[in-house]
Each structure stands twice: as structure tokens, then as C-alpha cells.
Design a protein around this motif. Structure first.
Motif, short mmCIF file in Angstrom:
data_model
loop_
_atom_site.label_atom_id
_atom_site.label_comp_id
_atom_site.label_asym_id
_atom_site.label_seq_id
_atom_site.Cartn_x
_atom_site.Cartn_y
_atom_site.Cartn_z
N ASN A 15 40.03 36.23 35.89
CA ASN A 15 39.99 35.54 34.60
C ASN A 15 41.36 35.45 33.95
OD1 ASN A 15 37.32 34.87 34.70
ND2 ASN A 15 36.64 36.58 33.43
N ASN A 16 42.29 36.28 34.40
CA ASN A 16 43.66 36.26 33.90
C ASN A 16 44.61 35.56 34.86
OD1 ASN A 16 44.14 38.02 31.29
ND2 ASN A 16 42.49 38.98 32.43
N GLY A 17 44.04 34.86 35.86
CA GLY A 17 44.85 34.09 36.78
C GLY A 17 45.37 34.87 37.98
N ASP A 18 44.89 36.10 38.16
CA ASP A 18 45.36 36.93 39.28
C ASP A 18 44.24 37.07 40.31
OD1 ASP A 18 47.67 37.25 37.83
OD2 ASP A 18 47.13 39.23 37.06
N SER A 19 44.28 36.23 41.33
CA SER A 19 43.20 36.23 42.31
C SER A 19 43.56 36.97 43.60
CB SER A 19 42.78 34.80 42.65
OG SER A 19 43.89 34.07 43.13
N SER A 20 44.73 37.59 43.63
CA SER A 20 45.13 38.32 44.84
C SER A 20 45.72 39.67 44.47
CB SER A 20 46.19 37.51 45.61
OG SER A 20 47.41 37.48 44.89
N GLY A 21 45.76 40.54 45.45
CA GLY A 21 46.39 41.84 45.25
C GLY A 21 47.85 41.69 44.89
#
Length: 74
Positions: A15-21
């Protein structure tokens, strides 16, 4: 005993735009290898790393940490 709630962390990060490690690592300053171990469930963050996650996503630490009964497999 407490464990990182990986499902909630992934949801909040996405939800904060961080879809990866990698993206989580960049935002938090936690080494990428550690983030991937947290996400895979093979490691748990120490208090410092847990606080970094909470501060980076502006959440209460209790949002992403869950209590697990001692002796339970999580």
C-alpha cells in the motif's frame, strides 16, 4: 513469543508502493538479505529492525508483530 506478521507487513508495504524485498530494504535501511529472510519466514527481525519497519511505514509496532504461544509452530 512474538513473530512478524508477514501478511500484514506485505499488505502495508504494498500500500506504500513497496512490492518487493528490495523496495522494503531501500525504505527501511535493513539489509536486503535480511528483509527476504523475514518475508520467507526463515528469520525474525530483532527489535531494532522491527522498529525500523514500524517507523518506515508509520505504523504501531503491534500492527506487524503477533503474539505466538510458546511451543506453537508459527
Amino acid at each position: 513469543m512474538f513473530r512478524l506478521n508477514i501478511t500484514k507487513l506485505r499488505y502495508i508495504a504494498k500500500n506504500n508502493g513497496d512490492s518487493s524485498g528490495y523496495a522494503i530494504s531501500r525504505r527501511t535501511g535493513i539489509p536486503e538479505s535480511s528483509v527476504y529472510r523475514y518475508l520467507n519466514g526463515t528469520a525474525q527481525p530483532d527489535l531494532n529492525s522491527a522498529m525500523r519497519l514500524a517507523e518506515a511505514y508509520d505504523i504501531d509496532l503491534r500492527t506487524v508483530i503477533k503474539r505466538v504461544p510458546v511451543g506453537a509452530v508459527a
